[in-house]
Design a protein around this motif. Structure first.
Motif, PDB file in Angstrom:
ATOM      1  N   GLU A 204       0.820  -1.208   0.000  1.00 21.79           N
ATOM      2  CA  GLU A 204       0.000   0.000   0.000  1.00 21.79           C
ATOM      3  C   GLU A 204       0.857   1.263   0.000  1.00 21.79           C
ATOM      4  OE1 GLU A 204      -3.105  -0.251  -0.451  1.00 21.79           O
ATOM      5  OE2 GLU A 204      -3.155  -2.441  -0.202  1.00 21.79           O
ATOM      6  N   SER A 205       2.127   1.118   0.380  1.00 15.08           N
ATOM      7  CA  SER A 205       3.006   2.309   0.413  1.00 15.08           C
ATOM      8  C   SER A 205       3.277   2.832  -0.997  1.00 15.08           C
ATOM      9  CB  SER A 205       4.351   1.948   1.071  1.00 15.08           C
ATOM     10  OG  SER A 205       4.153   1.465   2.367  1.00 15.08           O
ATOM     11  N   ILE A 206       3.275   1.940  -1.998  1.00 16.16           N
ATOM     12  CA  ILE A 206       3.530   2.363  -3.383  1.00 16.16           C
ATOM     13  C   ILE A 206       2.356   1.845  -4.211  1.00 16.16           C
ATOM     14  CG2 ILE A 206       5.135   2.272  -5.342  1.00 16.16           C
ATOM     15  CD1 ILE A 206       7.353   1.640  -3.383  1.00 16.16           C
ATOM     16  N   PRO A 207       1.270   2.605  -4.299  1.00 19.97           N
ATOM     17  CA  PRO A 207       0.101   2.153  -5.067  1.00 19.97           C
ATOM     18  C   PRO A 207       0.424   2.102  -6.558  1.00 19.97           C
ATOM     19  CG  PRO A 207      -0.191   4.423  -4.360  1.00 19.97           C
ATOM     20  CD  PRO A 207       1.062   3.934  -3.697  1.00 19.97           C
ATOM     21  N   GLY A 208      -0.170   1.122  -7.230  1.00 23.49           N
ATOM     22  CA  GLY A 208       0.045   0.981  -8.666  1.00 23.49           C
ATOM     23  C   GLY A 208      -0.436  -0.365  -9.149  1.00 23.49           C
ATOM     24  N   ILE A 209       0.010  -0.740 -10.345  1.00 26.92           N
ATOM     25  CA  ILE A 209      -0.409  -2.008 -10.962  1.00 26.92           C
ATOM     26  C   ILE A 209       0.641  -3.077 -10.687  1.00 26.92           C
ATOM     27  CG2 ILE A 209      -0.949  -3.161 -13.142  1.00 26.92           C
ATOM     28  CD1 ILE A 209      -1.808  -0.436 -14.229  1.00 26.92           C
ATOM     29  N   VAL A 210       0.167  -4.250 -10.166  1.00 25.40           N
ATOM     30  CA  VAL A 210       1.062  -5.367  -9.919  1.00 25.40           C
ATOM     31  C   VAL A 210       1.202  -6.176 -11.209  1.00 25.40           C
ATOM     32  CG1 VAL A 210       1.475  -7.454  -8.586  1.00 25.40           C
ATOM     33  CG2 VAL A 210       0.400  -5.463  -7.485  1.00 25.40           C
ATOM     34  N   HIS A 211       2.427  -6.252 -11.743  1.00 25.46           N
ATOM     35  CA  HIS A 211       2.670  -6.987 -13.007  1.00 25.46           C
ATOM     36  C   HIS A 211       3.225  -8.382 -12.778  1.00 25.46           C
ATOM     37  CE1 HIS A 211       1.827  -3.752 -15.903  1.00 25.46           C
ATOM     38  NE2 HIS A 211       2.368  -2.906 -15.027  1.00 25.46           N
ATOM     39  N   ASP A 212       3.775  -8.647 -11.586  1.00 31.13           N
ATOM     40  CA  ASP A 212       4.335  -9.981 -11.344  1.00 31.13           C
ATOM     41  C   ASP A 212       4.531 -10.163  -9.846  1.00 31.13           C
ATOM     42  OD1 ASP A 212       5.287 -12.471 -11.836  1.00 31.13           O
ATOM     43  OD2 ASP A 212       7.206 -11.861 -12.696  1.00 31.13           O
ATOM     44  N   VAL A 213       4.626 -11.434  -9.419  1.00 26.90           N
ATOM     45  CA  VAL A 213       4.854 -11.782  -8.024  1.00 26.90           C
ATOM     46  C   VAL A 213       5.994 -12.792  -7.989  1.00 26.90           C
ATOM     47  CG1 VAL A 213       3.839 -12.712  -5.910  1.00 26.90           C
ATOM     48  CG2 VAL A 213       2.406 -11.438  -7.519  1.00 26.90           C
ATOM     49  N   SER A 214       6.859 -12.665  -6.982  1.00 29.68           N
ATOM     50  CA  SER A 214       7.974 -13.601  -6.864  1.00 29.68           C
ATOM     51  C   SER A 214       7.460 -14.989  -6.529  1.00 29.68           C
ATOM     52  CB  SER A 214       8.946 -13.132  -5.776  1.00 29.68           C
ATOM     53  OG  SER A 214       8.326 -13.200  -4.503  1.00 29.68           O
ATOM     54  N   SER A 215       8.297 -15.993  -6.677  1.00 34.16           N
ATOM     55  CA  SER A 215       7.882 -17.381  -6.441  1.00 34.16           C
ATOM     56  C   SER A 215       7.483 -17.621  -4.995  1.00 34.16           C
ATOM     57  CB  SER A 215       9.028 -18.330  -6.828  1.00 34.16           C
ATOM     58  OG  SER A 215      10.189 -18.014  -6.072  1.00 34.16           O
TER      59      SER A 215
END
Length: 806
Positions: A204-215
């Motif tokens: 929530e500290s850096i709002p934006g679009i999530v493009h990927d998640v680590s394994s």
């Protein structure tokens, strides 16, 4: 097809693979690996001419014959022909290929007269330098499209660069403000979007679009909202860049498509040149020589012929040394029967002859010594090896017969249609083998007789003794054998002509330890006496041949020694001539040195004479000194010349004084006393007639005996005292620029001082001539002047007067 079978039996494919290693380009290597044989003699001659010209060209070029830049662009050209799009790398390959072929064409053009075949090949070749330049303008050496290719493209790339920079700046600020929320202080990309690695709990500290998640799920790759719009603009600009790049590539591809046929022709010519280069280099590596195709009435000559595959094996695979063979087949011979023991090299001989014929036909050099003379064969057909097959229920005999049948079928159509022998080479290994010996030998004889009627040349190997007798029944047949060493029981692999091979089976068996009783029983079964008689005849022939070879080797050795002796004698003769010349030069140098020494001493005498006041006595002493120098240095430097009748010196004549090594001018002649006044340089002296000679070597004849006696009786007082005219500062007066009245006073004073020397030199110059005329009038009436005259041209001519005093 029997022709293809033959190529496999002779291992032609393997030879082609060796040839391919000498090609410079991939195109040439592919062509060499799949080498096609010409169907006409003219085609083979053209290939040989190409090979020879490139071989000669490579010997002459310092920079080398190179195919640098030429690529295999066949697939690219094929795609361009159907409207496909070529990549930047493919277009760059087209450009370098055009440049590479242009270099080859320029190299051939520079030596067009020496390379007629190659020049004809590249005569209509077009290399399109304008297309090459445009490709290089649009594409750099890394295969990437340049900004200069299109102004619009350059603008788009500038915009992309600016957007990327702005996005990175924004992301850097976000990271600095939220260092605790960022997993790692790095800007990365996901799905071609710039993102930051953010800790999952603090997303929530850096709002934006999530493009990927680590394994592990602990890191989210988020594109902050503040850069989303700039990211969208960047994606649009990158798509515009790709569209412009594609437009550039399509335009260049279209230009290639317009001249596709010319480029394909250019590529074909480059392949032909590289293939010819591979043939030339392979021939040089084999130390091979160009063949000459013979006519049917000529002898086949292949001296020291080597099997090319065995040469490769010996050099690269640590094989045994290759034993060369000599092949010499007379014009009347159609069939050669080669006999000898197993593993003696009969099959290798067949393959070697077959490969030599194929190499010549393919335009290659043949690994044999000059001259290489071989017919051009329409086809080479072979039955070599065992075609036994369990699957096809074929025995050894059946396999041989089926292959020979295919060979006969291959040569039959032409022979029937034209009723002439087929121009083929047939190679048969162990003809008639694999069945009953009596029937097998009869069949072999029938086959060979048929081939004698229908082929240009047939070479067959056999163990049948009956085939050895064909030579004595039909002149078209010839025997040959592989040599066998009785002492070592090993073959030598040498090919012997005119002598059939001996039957060595029983001899070898006995020497290898087989029971004597068994060997004797075998001899009785085969007809020992008859067989032994034949073997003894053959052995005698072999011994005679070895004796002749030994004598020939001895004669060759004597000839070599004679040539060596002749060479040594010639060298010694040349050395003696050189020493004689050096001696002559050294003698001439010694004479020159003596002359220089004498001249140096003469110069010293003259220098001493010029110092202080001059007098006739000093001049006389100088003359005597000169005589001594001449006697000391020059007596041996001049060879006396025979006197020529009626020669007398003349006034003004140039004469030579040998003892002084000087050339002078005759001023006065006293015939009664046989004396001359001679001037050389600025010096005058009196010499006798016998001391001079003409410039061409003539001398004054010696006086008669009575005249000589009368001359000796003349008292010394009656002889005229010789005068020596030496010009010095004491007897020289310079009055240039003076008036006549003043000059008369100076001349009178100078005459008084020069009385002892007897001569006065007056320098008055030329000018208007008035001063000279005034001086001459004064001299004419002066009581101390005996005579006067203008000085010689070398001493001033009309500008100087020489005065003789009483």
């Amino acid at each position: 097809m029997i022709t293809q079978e033959t190529l496999e039996l002779l291992e032609w494919k393997r030879l082609c693979q060796h040839l391919a290693t000498f090609a410079d380009t991939k195109l040439g290597a592919i062509a060499a690996s799949n080498l096609q044989l010409p169907t006409t003699k003219e085609g083979s001659l053209q290939l040989l001419a190409q090979t020879q010209e490139i071989y000669n060209l490579e010997q002459q070029l310092d920079s080398g014959w190179t195919f640098k830049g030429i690529k295999n662009i066949n697939q690219a050209l094929e795609r361009a022909s159907i409207g496909g799009l070529l990549s930047a790398k493919e277009l760059l390959d087209v450009a370098t290929t055009l440049a590479g072929v242009r270099y080859l064409r320029r190299t051939i053009d520079a030596k067009a007269e020496e390379l007629p075949t190659l020049n004809q090949l590249i005569l209509d070749l077009r290399t399109y330098p304008e297309i090459e330049q445009e490709i290089h303008h649009c594409i750099d050496d890394r295969g990437e499209i340049t900004d200069r290719a299109n102004p619009k493209l350059a603008g788009i790339r500038s915009k992309i660069k600016s957007l990327r920079s702005k996005i990175r700046q924004i992301l850097q600020r976000i990271m600095q403000k939220n260092m605790g929320a960022v997993q790692e202080a790095v800007i990365t990309q996901r799905s071609e979007r710039f993102v930051l690695p953010v800790k999952a709990p603090q997303k929530e500290s850096i709002p934006g679009i999530v493009h990927d998640v680590s394994s592990t799920g602990s890191t989210l790759y988020i594109e902050p909202r503040s850069v989303i719009e700039f990211g969208n603009q960047l994606r649009q600009a990158e798509k515009q860049e790709k569209r412009e790049e594609e437009a550039i590539l399509r335009a260049l591809t279209a230009k290639i498509a317009e001249v596709l046929e010319d480029i394909e022709k250019l590529l074909a010519v480059a392949t032909i040149l590289d293939l010819a280069t591979a043939r030339a280099r392979y021939g040089a590596w084999l130390e091979a020589n160009p063949p000459r195709f013979t006519d049917p009435e000529e002898t086949v000559t292949l001296r020291r012929l080597q099997h090319p595959l065995l040469v490769w094996q010996a050099k690269y695979e640590e094989g045994n040394a290759v034993v060369p063979i000599d092949v010499k087949i007379e014009p009347q011979t159609i069939v050669v029967a080669i006999t000898g023991p197993n593993t003696g090299g009969k099959t290798v001989t067949l393959k070697t002859i077959g490969l030599a014929a194929l190499m010549a036909k393919a335009g290659m050099f043949v690994p044999a010594k000059v001259p290489v003379e071989i017919p051009w064969f329409d086809s080479v057909l072979a039955d070599i090896g065992d075609e036994q097959s369990l699957q096809q229920s074929l025995s050894t005999f059946s396999g041989h017969i089926r292959r020979i049948s295919r060979i006969i079928e291959a040569i039959k159509p032409q022979s029937i249609a034209e009723n002439v022998a087929n121009n083929s080479l047939v190679l048969l290994d162990e003809v008639g083998a694999g069945t009953d010996p009596a029937e097998g030998s009869a069949l072999a004889i029938a086959i060979l007789k048929y081939l004698a009627e229908h082929t240009l040349l047939t070479v067959a190997t056999t163990h049948y003794g009956e085939l050895k007798a064909l030579k004595y029944q039909d002149e078209r047949f010839e025997n040959a054998s592989v040599e066998f060493d009785d002492s070592t029981l090993q073959p030598t692999y040498r090919l012997l002509w005119g002598i059939p091979g001996r039957s060595n089976a029983l001899t070898i068996a006995q020497r290898l330890g087989l029971d004597t009783a068994i060997v004797e029983d075998a001899q009785s079964l085969v007809g020992a006496t008859k067989t032994q008689d034949v073997n003894e005849v053959i052995a005698a022939l072999e011994a005679q041949r070895r004796e002749q070879e030994a004598k020939a080797a001895e004669a060759a050795k004597l000839l070599a020694e004679t040539e060596k002796f002749y060479s040594e004698v010639s060298q010694k003769a040349d050395s003696l001539k050189e020493r004689e010349q050096q001696l002559k030069v050294s003698q001439e140098e010694a004479v020159k040195k003596a002359l220089l020494d004498a001249k140096s001493q003469i110069a010293q005498v003259i220098h001493n004479l010029q110092r202080g006041e001059q007098s006739a006595q000093k001049a006389q002493k100088a003359t005597e000194a000169l005589d001594k120098i001449a006697g000391r240095h020059l007596k041996t430097t001049q060879q006396p010349q025979p006197a020529k009748p009626d020669y007398k010196p003349q006034l003004g004549e140039k004469i030579r004084i040998p003892r002084l090594g000087q050339t002078g001018e005759v001023l006065e002649i006293d015939e009664a006393e046989k004396q001359l006044i001679v001037r050389f340089g600025f010096m005058k002296m009196s010499v006798g007639w016998g001391e001079i000679e003409s410039l061409d070597g003539q001398k004054v004849p010696a006086p008669a005996k009575n005249q000589a006696k009368q001359t000796r009786k003349t008292p010394p007082a009656a002889r005229k005292q010789p005068s020596v005219t030496v010009r010095t500062s004491q007897n020289t007066l310079d009055i240039r620029g003076s008036r006549v009245a003043n000059a008369e006073i100076e001349v009178d004073n100078a005459i008084a001082k020069a009385i002892e020397s007897g001569v006065l030199w007056i320098i008055h110059g030329k000018g208007t001539g008035k001063l000279r005329e005034g001086v001459h009038e004064f001299l004419q009436r002066h009581s101390q002047v005996a005579k006067y005259e203008l000085a010689p041209q070398k001493e001033g001519g009309a500008g100087v007067t020489l005065v003789y005093l009483k």
